[in-house]
Scaffold this motif. Structure first.
Motif, mmCIF file in Angstrom:
data_model
loop_
_atom_site.group_PDB
_atom_site.id
_atom_site.type_symbol
_atom_site.label_atom_id
_atom_site.label_comp_id
_atom_site.label_asym_id
_atom_site.label_seq_id
_atom_site.Cartn_x
_atom_site.Cartn_y
_atom_site.Cartn_z
ATOM 1 N N MET A 1 0.838 -1.207 0.000
ATOM 2 C CA MET A 1 0.000 0.000 0.000
ATOM 3 C C MET A 1 0.869 1.252 0.000
ATOM 4 O O MET A 1 0.573 2.224 -0.697
ATOM 5 C CB MET A 1 -0.952 -0.014 1.197
ATOM 6 C CG MET A 1 -2.025 -1.081 1.065
ATOM 7 S SD MET A 1 -2.881 -1.440 2.589
ATOM 8 C CE MET A 1 -3.985 -0.047 2.750
ATOM 9 N N ASP A 2 1.966 1.212 0.756
ATOM 10 C CA ASP A 2 2.859 2.385 0.816
ATOM 11 C C ASP A 2 3.575 2.626 -0.499
ATOM 12 O O ASP A 2 4.090 3.708 -0.748
ATOM 13 C CB ASP A 2 3.885 2.224 1.948
ATOM 14 C CG ASP A 2 3.275 2.547 3.306
ATOM 15 O OD1 ASP A 2 2.152 3.104 3.320
ATOM 16 O OD2 ASP A 2 3.895 2.243 4.335
ATOM 17 N N GLU A 3 3.632 1.597 -1.344
ATOM 18 C CA GLU A 3 4.258 1.775 -2.666
ATOM 19 C C GLU A 3 3.214 2.078 -3.747
ATOM 20 O O GLU A 3 3.551 2.201 -4.922
ATOM 21 C CB GLU A 3 5.004 0.500 -3.065
ATOM 22 C CG GLU A 3 6.312 0.333 -2.319
ATOM 23 C CD GLU A 3 6.936 -1.029 -2.564
ATOM 24 O OE1 GLU A 3 6.611 -1.651 -3.590
ATOM 25 O OE2 GLU A 3 7.719 -1.444 -1.721
ATOM 26 N N GLY A 4 1.935 2.094 -3.354
ATOM 27 C CA GLY A 4 0.873 2.375 -4.321
ATOM 28 C C GLY A 4 0.493 1.173 -5.161
ATOM 29 O O GLY A 4 -0.141 1.305 -6.199
ATOM 30 N N MET A 5 0.907 -0.025 -4.694
ATOM 31 C CA MET A 5 0.605 -1.260 -5.450
ATOM 32 C C MET A 5 -0.641 -1.930 -4.862
ATOM 33 O O MET A 5 -0.967 -1.745 -3.696
ATOM 34 C CB MET A 5 1.757 -2.255 -5.318
ATOM 35 C CG MET A 5 3.118 -1.634 -5.509
ATOM 36 S SD MET A 5 3.756 -1.973 -7.113
ATOM 37 C CE MET A 5 4.031 -3.704 -7.005
ATOM 38 N N LEU A 6 -1.259 -2.781 -5.671
ATOM 39 C CA LEU A 6 -2.406 -3.554 -5.171
ATOM 40 C C LEU A 6 -1.911 -4.706 -4.305
ATOM 41 O O LEU A 6 -0.842 -5.267 -4.561
ATOM 42 C CB LEU A 6 -3.222 -4.118 -6.341
ATOM 43 C CG LEU A 6 -3.921 -3.105 -7.243
ATOM 44 C CD1 LEU A 6 -4.764 -3.828 -8.287
ATOM 45 C CD2 LEU A 6 -4.789 -2.141 -6.446
ATOM 46 N N VAL A 7 -2.692 -5.088 -3.298
ATOM 47 C CA VAL A 7 -2.376 -6.291 -2.517
ATOM 48 C C VAL A 7 -2.920 -7.497 -3.306
ATOM 49 O O VAL A 7 -3.779 -7.336 -4.177
ATOM 50 C CB VAL A 7 -2.944 -6.233 -1.069
ATOM 51 C CG1 VAL A 7 -2.477 -4.983 -0.341
ATOM 52 C CG2 VAL A 7 -4.441 -6.309 -1.062
ATOM 53 N N ASP B 1 -0.305 6.959 2.215
ATOM 54 C CA ASP B 1 -0.287 6.756 0.762
ATOM 55 C C ASP B 1 -0.877 7.947 0.010
ATOM 56 O O ASP B 1 -0.825 7.999 -1.213
ATOM 57 C CB ASP B 1 -0.970 5.440 0.355
ATOM 58 C CG ASP B 1 -2.429 5.339 0.774
ATOM 59 O OD1 ASP B 1 -2.861 6.136 1.632
ATOM 60 O OD2 ASP B 1 -3.134 4.470 0.256
ATOM 61 N N ASP B 2 -1.456 8.914 0.736
ATOM 62 C CA ASP B 2 -1.979 10.121 0.094
ATOM 63 C C ASP B 2 -0.981 11.277 0.166
ATOM 64 O O ASP B 2 -1.213 12.331 -0.414
ATOM 65 C CB ASP B 2 -3.271 10.580 0.791
ATOM 66 C CG ASP B 2 -4.477 9.756 0.370
ATOM 67 O OD1 ASP B 2 -4.422 9.119 -0.692
ATOM 68 O OD2 ASP B 2 -5.460 9.759 1.116
ATOM 69 N N ALA B 3 0.098 11.115 0.932
ATOM 70 C CA ALA B 3 0.978 12.252 1.206
ATOM 71 C C ALA B 3 2.047 12.444 0.128
ATOM 72 O O ALA B 3 2.630 13.511 0.024
ATOM 73 C CB ALA B 3 1.631 12.068 2.573
ATOM 74 N N ASN B 4 2.304 11.416 -0.662
ATOM 75 C CA ASN B 4 3.447 11.427 -1.570
ATOM 76 C C ASN B 4 2.996 11.423 -3.047
ATOM 77 O O ASN B 4 2.365 10.469 -3.499
ATOM 78 C CB ASN B 4 4.252 10.154 -1.224
ATOM 79 C CG ASN B 4 5.463 9.979 -2.103
ATOM 80 O OD1 ASN B 4 5.507 10.476 -3.225
ATOM 81 N ND2 ASN B 4 6.436 9.254 -1.587
ATOM 82 N N GLU C 1 4.456 10.812 -5.748
ATOM 83 C CA GLU C 1 4.936 9.674 -6.540
ATOM 84 C C GLU C 1 4.030 8.448 -6.309
ATOM 85 O O GLU C 1 3.655 7.739 -7.258
ATOM 86 C CB GLU C 1 6.362 9.347 -6.105
ATOM 87 C CG GLU C 1 7.190 8.651 -7.156
ATOM 88 C CD GLU C 1 8.593 8.406 -6.640
ATOM 89 O OE1 GLU C 1 8.992 7.237 -6.626
ATOM 90 O OE2 GLU C 1 9.249 9.381 -6.205
ATOM 91 N N VAL C 2 3.676 8.220 -5.032
ATOM 92 C CA VAL C 2 2.793 7.085 -4.695
ATOM 93 C C VAL C 2 1.400 7.312 -5.285
ATOM 94 O O VAL C 2 0.770 6.380 -5.796
ATOM 95 C CB VAL C 2 2.717 6.884 -3.152
ATOM 96 C CG1 VAL C 2 1.689 5.830 -2.789
ATOM 97 C CG2 VAL C 2 4.083 6.523 -2.607
ATOM 98 N N ILE C 3 0.944 8.561 -5.264
ATOM 99 C CA ILE C 3 -0.378 8.872 -5.836
ATOM 100 C C ILE C 3 -0.385 8.532 -7.327
ATOM 101 O O ILE C 3 -1.308 7.876 -7.821
ATOM 102 C CB ILE C 3 -0.726 10.366 -5.620
ATOM 103 C CG1 ILE C 3 -1.047 10.590 -4.139
ATOM 104 C CG2 ILE C 3 -1.891 10.792 -6.512
ATOM 105 C CD1 ILE C 3 -1.296 12.038 -3.778
ATOM 106 N N ARG C 4 0.684 8.941 -8.026
ATOM 107 C CA ARG C 4 0.735 8.673 -9.472
ATOM 108 C C ARG C 4 0.797 7.165 -9.733
ATOM 109 O O ARG C 4 0.190 6.653 -10.663
ATOM 110 C CB ARG C 4 1.913 9.407 -10.114
ATOM 111 C CG ARG C 4 1.568 10.882 -10.367
ATOM 112 C CD ARG C 4 2.562 11.552 -11.292
ATOM 113 N NE ARG C 4 3.792 11.867 -10.589
ATOM 114 C CZ ARG C 4 4.008 12.973 -9.889
ATOM 115 N NH1 ARG C 4 3.076 13.900 -9.808
ATOM 116 N NH2 ARG C 4 5.142 13.173 -9.267
ATOM 117 N N LYS C 5 1.523 6.430 -8.869
ATOM 118 C CA LYS C 5 1.611 4.967 -9.016
ATOM 119 C C LYS C 5 0.213 4.344 -8.832
ATOM 120 O O LYS C 5 -0.180 3.436 -9.557
ATOM 121 C CB LYS C 5 2.600 4.425 -7.964
ATOM 122 C CG LYS C 5 2.705 2.930 -7.913
ATOM 123 C CD LYS C 5 3.449 2.367 -9.108
ATOM 124 C CE LYS C 5 3.270 0.868 -9.178
ATOM 125 N NZ LYS C 5 3.583 0.308 -10.466
#
Ligand code: AMP
Length: 190
Positions: A54-60, A136-139, A141-145
């Motif tokens: 989740m912190d990398e913006g990926m699906l579990v 995961d909303d603060a970054n 880069e993660v948002i774009r991922k």
């Protein structure tokens, strides 16, 4: 039963509109994002594993979220219906959900997709990150991922419901109440 899939990219307003639908129809809200954040705050093994993704913006993994939804369906056998928020996010999840509901003699009534452009999404998510502390909303880069994951893996789920003639799209920009009025006109017509 009224079983709705509320669909759309991160920041489209699924959570906000889900809460309004719950008030109106007394449905059970099943948000896999909320369930996963619950596991993280309880410090479970599943939560620790999910947090990294989740912190990398990926699906579990599909099996994890399908298992969670299956447990919740079993635990709420007397429900008037469900709102699925943030699930299904892959075609495999959509197929599994159909099978789970079928085994209970139920089906999805409709998918309602909230349409919001990428620029507005990024803006909303950054604001939410500031207000809610969701990491995961603060970054940016993660948002774009996350938006990329949505476009690659989740957007095709819309076709799954289009083929079943259950898909409706709603413009997700404007006041929360006016968007809800449009959603209500869709659900009233079911
Ligand atoms: P959300 O609160 O729906 O934006 O979800 C936050 C994060 O949880 C997502 O970016 C994913 O990492 C994970 N997640 C939530 N729901 C699912 C799902 N149905 N399938 C896979 N990952 C999910």
């Amino acid at each position: 039963m009224l079983n709705l899939v509320l669909f759309g990219p991160p920041g489209a307003g699924k959570g906000t509109q889900s809460h309004k639908l719950i008030e109106k129809y007394g449905l059970i809200h099943l948000s896999t994002g909320d369930l996963l954040r619950g596991e993280i705050s309880q410090g479970t093994a599943l939560g620790l594993e999910a947090k990294k993704l989740m912190d990398e913006g990926m699906l579990v993994p599909d099996a994890v979220v399908i298992g969670m939804i299956s447990n919740k369906l079993d635990a709420n056998r007397d429900a008037e219906g469900f709102i699925f928020d943030g699930f299904p996010r892959t075609v495999a999840q959509a197929e599994a959900l159909d099978d789970l509901l079928k085994s209970k003699g139920e089906a999805i009534s409709a998918m309602i997709a909230l349409e919001v452009d990428d620029e507005e999404l990024e803006h909303r998510l950054l604001l939410r990150g500031r207000d809610s502390g969701r990491t995961d909303d603060a970054n940016p880069e993660v948002i774009r991922k996350r938006i990329k994951e949505y476009n690659d893996k989740t957007d095709p789920v819309a076709n799954f419901y289009k083929h079943q003639n259950k898909f409706t799209s709603v413009i997700g920009i404007g006041s929360k109440d006016s968007i809800f009025d449009t959603i209500s006109s869709v659900t009233e017509a079911l």
